[in-house]
Enzyme design. Structure first.
Site, PDB file in Angstrom:
ATOM      1  N   ASP A  42     -10.150 -13.452  -4.375  1.00  0.00           N
ATOM      2  CA  ASP A  42      -9.279 -13.591  -5.486  1.00  0.00           C
ATOM      3  C   ASP A  42      -8.379 -12.427  -5.673  1.00  0.00           C
ATOM      4  O   ASP A  42      -7.366 -11.429  -4.889  1.00  0.00           O
ATOM      5  CB  ASP A  42     -10.633 -12.875  -6.894  1.00  0.00           C
ATOM      6  CG  ASP A  42     -10.522 -14.491  -6.846  1.00  0.00           C
ATOM      7  OD1 ASP A  42     -11.232 -15.410  -6.087  1.00  0.00           O
ATOM      8  OD2 ASP A  42     -11.835 -13.959  -8.267  1.00  0.00           O
ATOM      9  N   HIS A  89     -11.548 -10.202  -2.371  1.00  0.00           N
ATOM     10  CA  HIS A  89     -10.323  -9.346  -2.770  1.00  0.00           C
ATOM     11  C   HIS A  89      -9.092  -9.174  -1.662  1.00  0.00           C
ATOM     12  O   HIS A  89      -9.137  -8.638  -1.055  1.00  0.00           O
ATOM     13  CB  HIS A  89     -10.238  -8.932  -3.937  1.00  0.00           C
ATOM     14  CG  HIS A  89     -11.534  -8.942  -5.079  1.00  0.00           C
ATOM     15  ND1 HIS A  89     -12.760  -8.998  -4.543  1.00  0.00           N
ATOM     16  CD2 HIS A  89     -11.121 -10.094  -6.255  1.00  0.00           C
ATOM     17  CE1 HIS A  89     -13.301  -9.374  -5.592  1.00  0.00           C
ATOM     18  NE2 HIS A  89     -12.377  -9.809  -6.736  1.00  0.00           N
TER      19      HIS A  89
HETATM   20 NI    NI Z   1     -10.547 -11.106 -10.387  1.00  0.00          NI
END
Ligand code: NI
Length: 231
Positions: A56, A198
């Protein structure tokens, strides 16, 4: 007496032969059944241990290319949930994700918590990101990862978007230790799991690649989230 003794001996021999033969057949059948079970078990393992790795908050100018190189080397496809305004800054990275077979999903335009804004803003955040991504890849995203995991069901239904949650979360953004991230994910890994990382942090990208190596070794097969959700 002699004759009778011989006859008994013969009968005993026949019975013994029959018993050995039956035992042989039984053993054979048992072995065949066992080997069939083993083959089935092996095939089950190979077919069923799917897992997805998702990233993400990208694309990131520094770390996303490193990740894409590592994924390419390993021939693994990941799922990227990108922020609209970052995608707009780095269209070449989105293009590369698409060319290399990764799934590209929507993570809103400004990384907003969708239930904390009004419905119109929620729709706009999703729509603007879809437009940016469609312009770059020629494909409209279908999957949305709502930041912080909250959304209005009716809006997603109206927009024909599917929410993608996660169930393996090492909180990589707060630990930022490669070893710790790897350990947490590997110990929580399960069939059909969705790992959340991430790609805007170096340790997370490094951990992601190590996780792929370790879990592949353990018999997992990495797939994109559509393969888990659509099944
Ligand atoms: Ni996020």
């Amino acid at each position: 007496m002699k004759k009778r003794g011989k006859r008994w001996k013969l009968t005993a021999e026949i019975l013994l032969t029959a018993a050995v033969c039956l035992a042989g057949i039984w053993q054979n059948t048992k072995e065949t059944a066992e080997s069939v079970n083993q083959v089935e078990k092996k095939e089950d393992d190979q077919e069923d241990k799917k897992i997805a790795i998702t990233f993400d908050d990208g694309p990131d100018a520094v770390f996303t290319p490193v990740l894409l190189d590592g994924l390419k080397q390993r021939n693994v496809k990941a799922s990227f949930f990108v922020i609209g305004q970052e995608a707009e800054k780095y269209p070449e990275l989105i293009q590369r994700m698409k060319e290399e077979g990764h799934l590209i999903g929507n993570h809103t335009y400004h990384h907003v918590e969708l239930t904390r804004v009004d419905a119109q803003t929620e729709q706009k955040e999703i729509e603007m990101t879809n437009e940016v991504l469609e312009q770059i890849t020629g494909e409209r995203p279908v999957f949305l990862r709502p930041p912080y995991g909250s959304w209005r069901e009716e809006i997603l239904q109206d927009m024909e978007m599917l929410p993608v949650k996660w169930n393996i979360d090492p909180l990589d953004w707060c630990t930022k230790s490669t070893g710790e991230i790897v350990r947490k994910v590997v110990t929580q890994a399960e069939e059909n799991g969705i790992i959340l990382l991430h790609d805007c942090y170096g340790p997370s990208v490094e951990a992601g690649l190590q996780i792929i190596d370790t879990l592949t070794e353990a018999g997992y097969r990495f797939v994109t989230v559509d393969e888990l959700i659509m099944d």
